[in-house]
Motif scaffolding. Structure first.
Motif, PDB file in Angstrom:
ATOM      1  N   GLY A  57       0.818  -1.202   0.000  1.00  0.00           N
ATOM      2  CA  GLY A  57       0.000   0.000   0.000  1.00  0.00           C
ATOM      3  C   GLY A  57       0.847   1.244   0.000  1.00  0.00           C
ATOM      4  N   GLN A  58       0.209   2.353  -0.312  1.00  0.00           N
ATOM      5  CA  GLN A  58       0.894   3.635  -0.309  1.00  0.00           C
ATOM      6  C   GLN A  58       0.731   4.314   1.038  1.00  0.00           C
ATOM      7  OE1 GLN A  58      -0.653   5.880  -3.608  1.00  0.00           O
ATOM      8  NE2 GLN A  58       0.828   4.982  -5.003  1.00  0.00           N
ATOM      9  N   VAL A  59       1.757   5.068   1.405  1.00  0.00           N
ATOM     10  CA  VAL A  59       1.743   5.856   2.632  1.00  0.00           C
ATOM     11  C   VAL A  59       1.850   7.317   2.219  1.00  0.00           C
ATOM     12  CG1 VAL A  59       2.966   6.349   4.776  1.00  0.00           C
ATOM     13  CG2 VAL A  59       2.862   4.008   3.917  1.00  0.00           C
ATOM     14  N   ARG A  60       1.024   8.170   2.831  1.00  0.00           N
ATOM     15  CA  ARG A  60       1.123   9.591   2.530  1.00  0.00           C
ATOM     16  C   ARG A  60       0.909  10.417   3.790  1.00  0.00           C
ATOM     17  NH1 ARG A  60      -3.951   8.261   0.695  1.00  0.00           N
ATOM     18  NH2 ARG A  60      -5.631   9.620   1.420  1.00  0.00           N
ATOM     19  N   ILE A  61       1.470  11.604   3.775  1.00  0.00           N
ATOM     20  CA  ILE A  61       1.324  12.555   4.873  1.00  0.00           C
ATOM     21  C   ILE A  61       0.421  13.690   4.406  1.00  0.00           C
ATOM     22  CG2 ILE A  61       2.510  14.262   6.315  1.00  0.00           C
ATOM     23  CD1 ILE A  61       3.264  11.510   7.190  1.00  0.00           C
ATOM     24  N   GLU A  62      -0.558  14.030   5.233  1.00  0.00           N
ATOM     25  CA  GLU A  62      -1.428  15.175   4.968  1.00  0.00           C
ATOM     26  C   GLU A  62      -1.201  16.180   6.086  1.00  0.00           C
ATOM     27  OE1 GLU A  62      -5.316  13.438   4.799  1.00  0.00           O
ATOM     28  OE2 GLU A  62      -4.942  12.486   2.859  1.00  0.00           O
ATOM     29  N   ALA A  63      -0.622  17.322   5.731  1.00  0.00           N
ATOM     30  CA  ALA A  63      -0.329  18.370   6.719  1.00  0.00           C
ATOM     31  C   ALA A  63      -0.151  19.691   5.985  1.00  0.00           C
ATOM     32  CB  ALA A  63       0.938  18.035   7.493  1.00  0.00           C
ATOM     33  N   PRO A  64      -0.399  20.807   6.672  1.00  0.00           N
ATOM     34  CA  PRO A  64      -0.151  22.101   6.035  1.00  0.00           C
ATOM     35  C   PRO A  64       1.347  22.309   5.779  1.00  0.00           C
ATOM     36  CG  PRO A  64      -1.168  22.376   8.215  1.00  0.00           C
ATOM     37  CD  PRO A  64      -0.952  20.924   8.004  1.00  0.00           C
ATOM     38  N   ASP A  65       1.661  23.220   4.867  1.00  0.00           N
ATOM     39  CA  ASP A  65       3.061  23.518   4.554  1.00  0.00           C
ATOM     40  C   ASP A  65       3.830  24.038   5.760  1.00  0.00           C
ATOM     41  OD1 ASP A  65       2.693  22.736   1.939  1.00  0.00           O
ATOM     42  OD2 ASP A  65       2.361  24.772   1.196  1.00  0.00           O
ATOM     43  N   SER A  66       3.125  24.535   6.773  1.00  0.00           N
ATOM     44  CA  SER A  66       3.788  25.100   7.956  1.00  0.00           C
ATOM     45  C   SER A  66       4.319  24.028   8.911  1.00  0.00           C
ATOM     46  CB  SER A  66       2.821  26.012   8.720  1.00  0.00           C
ATOM     47  OG  SER A  66       1.702  25.256   9.175  1.00  0.00           O
ATOM     48  N   VAL A  67       4.062  22.747   8.611  1.00  0.00           N
ATOM     49  CA  VAL A  67       4.485  21.654   9.492  1.00  0.00           C
ATOM     50  C   VAL A  67       5.744  20.990   8.937  1.00  0.00           C
ATOM     51  CG1 VAL A  67       3.849  19.397  10.439  1.00  0.00           C
ATOM     52  CG2 VAL A  67       2.150  21.227  10.318  1.00  0.00           C
ATOM     53  N   LYS A  68       6.751  20.879   9.794  1.00  0.00           N
ATOM     54  CA  LYS A  68       7.946  20.096   9.477  1.00  0.00           C
ATOM     55  C   LYS A  68       7.731  18.722  10.090  1.00  0.00           C
ATOM     56  CE  LYS A  68      10.789  24.188   9.808  1.00  0.00           C
ATOM     57  NZ  LYS A  68      11.745  24.914  10.626  1.00  0.00           N
ATOM     58  N   TRP A  69       8.040  17.676   9.348  1.00  0.00           N
ATOM     59  CA  TRP A  69       7.758  16.335   9.857  1.00  0.00           C
ATOM     60  C   TRP A  69       8.800  15.322   9.384  1.00  0.00           C
ATOM     61  CZ3 TRP A  69       7.086  12.740   6.067  1.00  0.00           C
ATOM     62  CH2 TRP A  69       6.712  13.207   4.809  1.00  0.00           C
ATOM     63  N   MET A  70       8.842  14.205  10.099  1.00  0.00           N
ATOM     64  CA  MET A  70       9.669  13.061   9.763  1.00  0.00           C
ATOM     65  C   MET A  70       8.863  11.833  10.155  1.00  0.00           C
ATOM     66  SD  MET A  70      11.832  10.378  10.776  1.00  0.00           S
ATOM     67  CE  MET A  70      11.843  10.594  12.515  1.00  0.00           C
ATOM     68  N   ALA A  71       8.786  10.854   9.251  1.00  0.00           N
ATOM     69  CA  ALA A  71       8.039   9.633   9.528  1.00  0.00           C
ATOM     70  C   ALA A  71       8.938   8.419   9.349  1.00  0.00           C
ATOM     71  CB  ALA A  71       6.831   9.515   8.612  1.00  0.00           C
ATOM     72  N   SER A  72       8.694   7.410  10.163  1.00  0.00           N
ATOM     73  CA  SER A  72       9.458   6.162  10.098  1.00  0.00           C
ATOM     74  C   SER A  72       8.483   5.011  10.254  1.00  0.00           C
ATOM     75  CB  SER A  72      10.499   6.127  11.222  1.00  0.00           C
ATOM     76  OG  SER A  72      11.127   4.885  11.283  1.00  0.00           O
ATOM     77  N   ILE A  73       8.661   3.967   9.410  1.00  0.00           N
ATOM     78  CA  ILE A  73       7.801   2.792   9.484  1.00  0.00           C
ATOM     79  C   ILE A  73       8.698   1.560   9.586  1.00  0.00           C
ATOM     80  CG2 ILE A  73       6.041   1.422   8.340  1.00  0.00           C
ATOM     81  CD1 ILE A  73       5.149   4.025   6.968  1.00  0.00           C
ATOM     82  N   GLN A  74       8.495   0.778  10.625  1.00  0.00           N
ATOM     83  CA  GLN A  74       9.246  -0.452  10.816  1.00  0.00           C
ATOM     84  C   GLN A  74       8.297  -1.621  10.601  1.00  0.00           C
ATOM     85  OE1 GLN A  74      10.669   0.039  14.808  1.00  0.00           O
ATOM     86  NE2 GLN A  74      12.407   1.272  14.147  1.00  0.00           N
ATOM     87  N   VAL A  75       8.660  -2.502   9.666  1.00  0.00           N
ATOM     88  CA  VAL A  75       7.820  -3.647   9.335  1.00  0.00           C
ATOM     89  C   VAL A  75       8.546  -4.939   9.701  1.00  0.00           C
ATOM     90  CG1 VAL A  75       6.608  -2.437   7.502  1.00  0.00           C
ATOM     91  CG2 VAL A  75       8.659  -3.722   6.963  1.00  0.00           C
ATOM     92  N   PRO A  76       7.810  -6.028   9.927  1.00  0.00           N
ATOM     93  CA  PRO A  76       8.457  -7.308  10.253  1.00  0.00           C
ATOM     94  C   PRO A  76       9.312  -7.801   9.092  1.00  0.00           C
ATOM     95  CG  PRO A  76       6.060  -7.450  10.552  1.00  0.00           C
ATOM     96  CD  PRO A  76       6.365  -6.136   9.915  1.00  0.00           C
ATOM     97  N   ALA A  77      10.334  -8.535   9.410  1.00  0.00           N
ATOM     98  CA  ALA A  77      11.176  -9.131   8.364  1.00  0.00           C
ATOM     99  C   ALA A  77      10.367 -10.154   7.585  1.00  0.00           C
ATOM    100  CB  ALA A  77      12.392  -9.805   8.998  1.00  0.00           C
ATOM    101  N   SER A  78      10.614 -10.228   6.311  1.00  0.00           N
ATOM    102  CA  SER A  78       9.871 -11.173   5.454  1.00  0.00           C
ATOM    103  C   SER A  78      10.414 -12.571   5.632  1.00  0.00           C
ATOM    104  CB  SER A  78      10.001 -10.778   3.996  1.00  0.00           C
ATOM    105  OG  SER A  78       9.469  -9.488   3.814  1.00  0.00           O
TER     106      SER A  78
END
Length: 78
Positions: A57-78
Motif C-alpha cells: 500500500g501507499q503511505v502519505r502525509i497530509e499536513a499544512p506547509d507550515s508543518v515540518k515532519w519526519m516519519a518512520s515505518i518499521q515492518v516485520p522481516a519477510s
C-alpha cells in the motif's frame, strides 16, 4: 510499500512553524493516524499495527506547509 504479517510500528515527529496544526499519516486500505503538531516543541507519536495478512500500500502525509515532519515505518522481516 510492502507491509508484512505481524506487528509494524509507525512513528511521526512534527513541529509547526506558527500555531498548532494537525498531521495525518494515511496508509491506504488500512487506516490513518492523526496527531497535533505544536509550535513550541517537537511532538513524537508512535502507533502500532498488528496485521493478519501482508499487503502492499501507499503511505502519505497530509499536513499544512507550515508543518515540518519526519516519519518512520518499521515492518516485520519477510
Amino acid at each position: 510499500m510492502r507491509f508484512g504479517k505481524g506487528i509494524s510500528w509507525v512513528s511521526v515527529n512534527c513541529l509547526a512553524d506558527t500555531k498548532k496544526a494537525k498531521l495525518t499519516l494515511v496508509i491506504d486500505t488500512v487506516g490513518s493516524f492523526t496527531t497535533s503538531c505544536p509550535s513550541d516543541e517537537v511532538r513524537f507519536s508512535v502507533n502500532q499495527m498488528d496485521l493478519l495478512d501482508p499487503f502492499e500500500g501507499q503511505v502519505r502525509i497530509e499536513a499544512p506547509d507550515s508543518v515540518k515532519w519526519m516519519a518512520s515505518i518499521q515492518v516485520p522481516a519477510s
